[in-house]
Design a protein around this motif. Structure first.
Motif, PDB file in Angstrom:
ATOM      1  N   GLU A   1       0.896  -1.242  -0.186  1.00  0.00           N
ATOM      2  CA  GLU A   1      -0.265   0.098   0.216  1.00  0.00           C
ATOM      3  C   GLU A   1       0.785   1.267   0.149  1.00  0.00           C
ATOM      4  O   GLU A   1       0.283   2.406  -0.816  1.00  0.00           O
ATOM      5  N   GLY A   2       2.331   1.617   0.057  1.00  0.00           N
ATOM      6  CA  GLY A   2       2.776   2.208   0.955  1.00  0.00           C
ATOM      7  C   GLY A   2       3.633   2.825  -0.711  1.00  0.00           C
ATOM      8  O   GLY A   2       4.207   3.401  -1.124  1.00  0.00           O
ATOM      9  N   LYS A   3       3.469   1.840  -1.860  1.00  0.00           N
ATOM     10  CA  LYS A   3       4.538   1.499  -3.443  1.00  0.00           C
ATOM     11  C   LYS A   3       3.160   2.900  -3.657  1.00  0.00           C
ATOM     12  O   LYS A   3       4.225   4.447  -4.132  1.00  0.00           O
ATOM     13  N   PRO A   4       1.788   3.098  -4.214  1.00  0.00           N
ATOM     14  CA  PRO A   4       1.455   4.171  -4.329  1.00  0.00           C
ATOM     15  C   PRO A   4       1.311   5.843  -3.998  1.00  0.00           C
ATOM     16  O   PRO A   4       1.424   6.624  -4.109  1.00  0.00           O
ATOM     17  N   PHE A   5       2.027   5.394  -3.226  1.00  0.00           N
ATOM     18  CA  PHE A   5       1.587   6.667  -1.318  1.00  0.00           C
ATOM     19  C   PHE A   5       3.069   7.084  -1.944  1.00  0.00           C
ATOM     20  O   PHE A   5       2.816   8.580  -1.993  1.00  0.00           O
ATOM     21  N   VAL A   6       4.333   6.562  -1.943  1.00  0.00           N
ATOM     22  CA  VAL A   6       5.432   7.212  -1.583  1.00  0.00           C
ATOM     23  C   VAL A   6       5.836   7.624  -3.602  1.00  0.00           C
ATOM     24  O   VAL A   6       6.426   8.792  -3.766  1.00  0.00           O
ATOM     25  N   SER A   7       5.225   7.012  -4.015  1.00  0.00           N
ATOM     26  CA  SER A   7       4.741   7.781  -6.407  1.00  0.00           C
ATOM     27  C   SER A   7       5.127   9.425  -6.329  1.00  0.00           C
ATOM     28  O   SER A   7       5.181  10.160  -6.374  1.00  0.00           O
TER      29      SER A   7
END
Length: 299
Positions: free
Chosen positions: A160-166
């Motif tokens: 879930e953090g992948k799109p957030f960090v992008s």
């Protein structure tokens, strides 16, 4: 990521050492009080918004819940009832969980090479831990199940953090989620902080908490999210399989544990698996074509 692996490997040793003198939740509480304070200062000093946008508050709280109370609560309670070897083996499931969840969420496409790399690296972990004598280090079932819950939380946090960090970048994504973790832990402070016990603890135990709070929760987490901003989640998660080998070497250097053939064989398999996964062409699935609205012709 190699630096992140070395720091994370030391987490097992530091956590075990701190819990010889302090309860698990006390260690977790002071870990997040330290890291949360550092991230507040980092947000204040870094140009840009200090608070997340209102439409992201729910996601920040969700990531904070996963990274703090759920992941760390389960991990430290599980580690207190199990062994570092069992914890390392269960955390080696992280790449497989991240890869499968990324496939299910449509964040990545299936890759035979990536699956082969994950399987090879996991086989190396099994060889390493069997060689160290898992049969003699039989952790309790409850402890192992708690660690498995921590692994599940870390898998979701990573995916879930992948799109957030992008969207927000690694510094703010990490800082917001870790500050949220600290805020979610604060209601427990009157019951678990135990400042007198912490002050009375040995210098080594206090140093272990500082290690967990600053190196693991700040430096290692920042590296983790920075890597997620550059490459697919499965390629980042595969480095979790390097931790058992790094832990074995750290235990040999710091705890005078012996090195043996399993470290060589398992280490080669782990490195091969990491190399296979890193070389795989893992890309997001193609975007669906956008069809023109009815009655509108393309120019």
């Amino acid at each position: 990521m190699c630096v992140q692996v070395l720091i994370s490997a030391g987490t097992y040793l530091a956590g075990k050492r701190a819990m010889t003198e302090l309860p698990p939740l006390t260690v977790v509480m002071w870990r997040f009080l330290l890291s949360g304070s550092v991230f507040v200062v980092l947000l204040w000093l870094t140009p840009g918004p200090t608070l997340p946008p209102r439409n992201e508050w729910k996601r920040v709280l969700f990531l904070g819940l996963l990274a703090g109370p759920v992941n760390q609560g389960f991990f430290f309670y599980g580690l207190s009832q199990s062994t570092a070897a069992h914890a390392a083996l269960l955390y080696a499931l992280t790449p497989l969980g991240v890869y499968l969840l990324s496939l299910a969420r449509g964040h990545e496409r299936a890759s035979v090479r990536a699956m082969a790399g994950i399987g090879t690296a996991f086989a190396g972990v099994v060889v390493l831990l069997l060689g160290r004598g898992l049969a003699e280090a039989s952790g309790s079932l409850v402890g192992d199940l708690l660690i498995l819950g921590a692994v599940a939380a870390w898998v979701v946090y990573t995916t879930e953090g992948k799109p957030f960090v992008s969207i927000h970048g690694p510094v703010r994504a990490t800082a917001w989620s870790m500050v949220a973790s600290t805020l979610l832990m604060l209601p427990l402070a009157p019951f678990v902080a135990k400042p007198d016990a912490v002050l009375a603890a040995s210098t080594v135990a206090k140093g272990s908490i500082v290690y967990l709070g600053l190196l693991t929760s700040v430096v290692a987490y920042l590296i983790w999210y920075y890597a997620l901003s550059k490459v697919p989640a499965s390629k980042v998660a595969i480095f979790s399989n390097l931790q058992p080998a790094a832990t074995a070497v750290a235990a040999w250097a710091l705890l005078d544990e012996s090195l043996h053939w399993a470290i060589a064989v398992g280490g080669v398999l782990v490195l091969l698996g990491v190399r296979l996964t890193q070389g795989a062409h893992v890309r997001p699935p193609p975007a669906e074509p956008v069809h023109p609205e009815p009655g509108r012709q393309a120019a």
